[in-house]
Write a protein that holds these residues in place. Structure first.
Motif, mmCIF file in Angstrom:
data_model
loop_
_atom_site.group_PDB
_atom_site.id
_atom_site.type_symbol
_atom_site.label_atom_id
_atom_site.label_comp_id
_atom_site.label_asym_id
_atom_site.label_seq_id
_atom_site.Cartn_x
_atom_site.Cartn_y
_atom_site.Cartn_z
ATOM 1 N N PHE A 100 1.011 -1.438 -0.029
ATOM 2 C CA PHE A 100 -0.011 0.004 0.214
ATOM 3 C C PHE A 100 1.041 1.183 -0.253
ATOM 4 C CE2 PHE A 100 -4.111 -1.944 0.776
ATOM 5 C CZ PHE A 100 -3.510 -3.364 1.342
ATOM 6 N N ASN A 106 -3.603 0.067 -3.231
ATOM 7 C CA ASN A 106 -3.177 -1.481 -2.915
ATOM 8 C C ASN A 106 -2.348 -1.386 -4.425
ATOM 9 O OD1 ASN A 106 -4.724 -4.548 -2.954
ATOM 10 N ND2 ASN A 106 -2.689 -4.064 -2.429
ATOM 11 N N ARG A 111 -0.171 -13.463 -3.991
ATOM 12 C CA ARG A 111 -1.019 -14.488 -3.244
ATOM 13 C C ARG A 111 0.185 -15.627 -2.957
ATOM 14 N NH1 ARG A 111 -5.846 -16.551 -6.009
ATOM 15 N NH2 ARG A 111 -6.197 -14.232 -6.089
ATOM 16 N N LEU B 71 -7.920 -4.848 0.541
ATOM 17 C CA LEU B 71 -7.368 -5.451 -0.626
ATOM 18 C C LEU B 71 -8.281 -5.023 -1.820
ATOM 19 C CD1 LEU B 71 -6.233 -8.929 0.851
ATOM 20 C CD2 LEU B 71 -4.726 -7.155 -0.110
ATOM 21 N N SER B 74 -9.419 -8.239 -6.795
ATOM 22 C CA SER B 74 -8.680 -9.436 -7.257
ATOM 23 C C SER B 74 -8.660 -10.582 -6.308
ATOM 24 C CB SER B 74 -7.426 -9.288 -8.450
ATOM 25 O OG SER B 74 -6.688 -8.548 -7.588
ATOM 26 N N GLU B 75 -8.404 -10.076 -5.040
ATOM 27 C CA GLU B 75 -7.864 -10.502 -3.831
ATOM 28 C C GLU B 75 -9.007 -10.921 -2.738
ATOM 29 O OE1 GLU B 75 -5.176 -11.975 -4.319
ATOM 30 O OE2 GLU B 75 -4.844 -13.018 -2.159
ATOM 31 N N TYR B 78 -15.557 -6.641 -0.317
ATOM 32 C CA TYR B 78 -16.029 -6.570 0.828
ATOM 33 C C TYR B 78 -17.537 -5.920 0.753
ATOM 34 C CZ TYR B 78 -11.053 -6.552 1.968
ATOM 35 O OH TYR B 78 -9.615 -6.554 1.974
ATOM 36 N N LEU B 106 -12.967 -18.775 -2.075
ATOM 37 C CA LEU B 106 -11.754 -19.559 -1.243
ATOM 38 C C LEU B 106 -12.271 -19.715 0.193
ATOM 39 C CD1 LEU B 106 -9.396 -21.517 -1.077
ATOM 40 C CD2 LEU B 106 -7.845 -19.390 -0.776
ATOM 41 N N TRP B 107 -12.573 -18.621 0.660
ATOM 42 C CA TRP B 107 -12.903 -18.452 2.198
ATOM 43 C C TRP B 107 -13.618 -17.097 2.070
ATOM 44 C CZ3 TRP B 107 -11.554 -14.772 5.945
ATOM 45 C CH2 TRP B 107 -11.713 -15.237 7.326
ATOM 46 N N SER B 109 -15.782 -14.616 5.273
ATOM 47 C CA SER B 109 -16.113 -14.240 6.869
ATOM 48 C C SER B 109 -16.961 -13.073 6.983
ATOM 49 C CB SER B 109 -14.966 -13.977 7.741
ATOM 50 O OG SER B 109 -14.543 -12.633 7.677
ATOM 51 N N THR B 111 -18.027 -10.176 9.909
ATOM 52 C CA THR B 111 -17.358 -9.762 11.089
ATOM 53 C C THR B 111 -18.206 -8.668 11.721
ATOM 54 O OG1 THR B 111 -15.157 -10.515 10.383
ATOM 55 C CG2 THR B 111 -15.269 -8.959 12.297
ATOM 56 N N ASP B 130 -17.152 -17.534 10.127
ATOM 57 C CA ASP B 130 -16.618 -17.627 8.845
ATOM 58 C C ASP B 130 -16.778 -19.102 8.049
ATOM 59 O OD1 ASP B 130 -14.380 -19.783 9.139
ATOM 60 O OD2 ASP B 130 -14.024 -18.494 10.981
ATOM 61 N N THR B 166 -19.442 -6.651 8.387
ATOM 62 C CA THR B 166 -18.780 -6.528 7.101
ATOM 63 C C THR B 166 -18.584 -8.077 6.694
ATOM 64 O OG1 THR B 166 -17.529 -4.600 7.357
ATOM 65 C CG2 THR B 166 -16.285 -6.407 6.001
ATOM 66 N N ARG B 168 -16.538 -10.393 4.289
ATOM 67 C CA ARG B 168 -15.247 -10.464 3.410
ATOM 68 C C ARG B 168 -15.324 -11.718 2.662
ATOM 69 N NH1 ARG B 168 -13.441 -8.348 8.020
ATOM 70 N NH2 ARG B 168 -12.015 -6.671 7.878
ATOM 71 N N TYR B 170 -12.769 -13.662 -0.008
ATOM 72 C CA TYR B 170 -11.508 -13.889 -0.508
ATOM 73 C C TYR B 170 -11.242 -14.829 -1.481
ATOM 74 C CZ TYR B 170 -9.186 -11.262 3.444
ATOM 75 O OH TYR B 170 -8.954 -10.330 4.537
ATOM 76 N N VAL B 171 -10.314 -14.252 -2.350
ATOM 77 C CA VAL B 171 -10.357 -15.120 -3.677
ATOM 78 C C VAL B 171 -11.626 -15.596 -4.225
ATOM 79 C CG1 VAL B 171 -8.898 -16.877 -4.831
ATOM 80 C CG2 VAL B 171 -8.087 -15.637 -2.584
#
Lengths: 170, 199
Positions: A100, A106, A111, B71, B74-75, B78, B106-107, B109, B111, B130, B166, B168, B170-171
């Motif tokens: 960052f 970012n 990865r 992030l 691509s990663e 949110y 991939l994962w 969660s 929060t 999660d 929130t 999230r 991921y991937v």
């Protein structure tokens, strides 16, 4: 009516200027404060440090994920004019290395995919065509390693892995 | 002299209005803590330009205040939600059932954050839910200031005030960034009851 036109125009110009200024400077001001806070809590310059497990009592920035283990490096390329060698040790499960700049962009994410990752970060204005090399948009910023660690046991495993991370001046 | 004062006042008032409007529109003052307003999927609001240099100045400032170090898409993507299925803002005075299914990623969660965008000041150890808790099946979690008596999955809202959630992701799987509304399964949030009949 005419006598109010000029002051009204002055007000409009000042409003537009202040509006634009707030939007322009807000990210870098907020980022600057966050970096200062991280430094005050011991995040090193040009070196990685694994933060404590994220809890309400240890959080330092807004909206941290309590399911991630974060390692942070405050980069300052004025102190590393030849660049930084940034290394994320191989990690089973999700891990990413993200960069960052001082305006919150970012500008690079790598990865892990279970392997060790290394990036050479060069100062602004540099040019390169070498793979796994990036030019930072600003002299300062932060590099984060995120590793999935929802439980205390997962976090303990990350503690071992993170010992081999690196953020070193070349 | 009078003219100088008029122009000075005009400049000060204009500067104040301009600055205040920027702070408000970018979510930098109390109120809207959503980290984006680009897409709304079942009450979950997000913006896929988060973390990107292409983000407009308002989003960039909003993210700096409420989602610093997020992030790029691509990663991770949110989404934020600050009210229940009936449209009432969340409150720690009430209990909720948060339910859903897995996400194409991939994962993932969910929060809970307080009204300052921080984890709520408690030691309950129940900050999020999660994908590992869902184990690929439909899931249900209680959000409340006290642990459920039956020991079921729980997110603590103790000391969270007017909180938000929130999500999230991921991937994200292929296609999610192009067709998020089709592929993401927005969790539901049903209010169960409130202390003292409030809410």
């Amino acid at each position: 009516m005419n006598k109010w036109l000029a002051p009204l125009l002055v007000a409009l110009v000042c409003a537009a200027a202040s509006h634009a200024a707030v939007l322009h400077f807000a990210p870098s001001v907020i980022m600057g404060r966050a970096l200062d806070k991280m430094a005050a809590r011991g995040t090193p310059v040009n070196g990685f440090s694994l933060g404590p497990r994220t809890t309400p009592q240890t959080q330092t920035v807004v909206r941290p994920s309590p399911d991630m283990a974060y390692s942070a490096c405050l980069f300052d390329l004025a102190k590393a004019p030849r660049g930084l060698r940034v290394r994320m040790n191989a990690t089973p499960g999700y891990a990413s290395l993200s960069f960052f700049d001082a305006r919150t962009n970012n500008f690079l994410t790598v990865r892990g995919n279970g392997e060790t990752r290394e990036v050479i970060l060069l100062p602004p204005g540099s040019s390169t065509t070498v793979p796994d090399t990036a030019v930072a948009p600003s002299t300062t910023g932060v590099i984060l390693i995120r590793r999935l660690a929802p439980t205390a046991q997962d976090y303990a495993k990350v503690t071992e892995l993170a010992r081999e991370d690196g953020c070193d001046a070349i | 002299m009078r003219k100088v004062l008029v122009y000075l006042s005009a400049a000060l008032i204009g500067t104040g209005i301009g600055a205040w409007s920027a702070l408000d529109m970018a979510g930098l003052i109390a109120g809207d803590r959503r980290t984006g307003a680009g897409i709304d999927i079942g009450g979950w609001v997000g913006d896929l330009s988060v973390g990107s240099a292409d983000a407009d100045p308002y989003l960039r400032a909003r993210i700096a205040r409420h989602g610093l170090l997020a992030l790029a898409k691509s990663e991770a993507i949110y989404f934020t939600r600050d009210r229940d299925d009936a449209g009432t803002p969340f409150s720690e005075q009430c209990r909720y059932r948060l339910s859903g299914e897995g996400q194409p990623a991939l994962w993932w969660s969910i929060t809970l954050y307080d009204d300052r965008s921080f984890l709520p000041d408690n030691t309950d150890g129940a900050l999020s839910f999660d994908a590992s808790g869902a184990d690929g099946k439909p899931w249900s979690v209680t959000i409340s200031p006290a642990r459920p008596a039956d020991g079921s999955p729980w997110i603590s809202s103790r000391n969270a005030g007017r909180f938000d959630l929130t999500m999230r992701i991921y991937v994200p799987d292929a296609g999610v960034l192009e067709r998020p509304a089709e592929m993401i399964h927005p969790p539901k949030v049903e209010k169960l009851d409130c202390a003292g009949g409030a809410g």
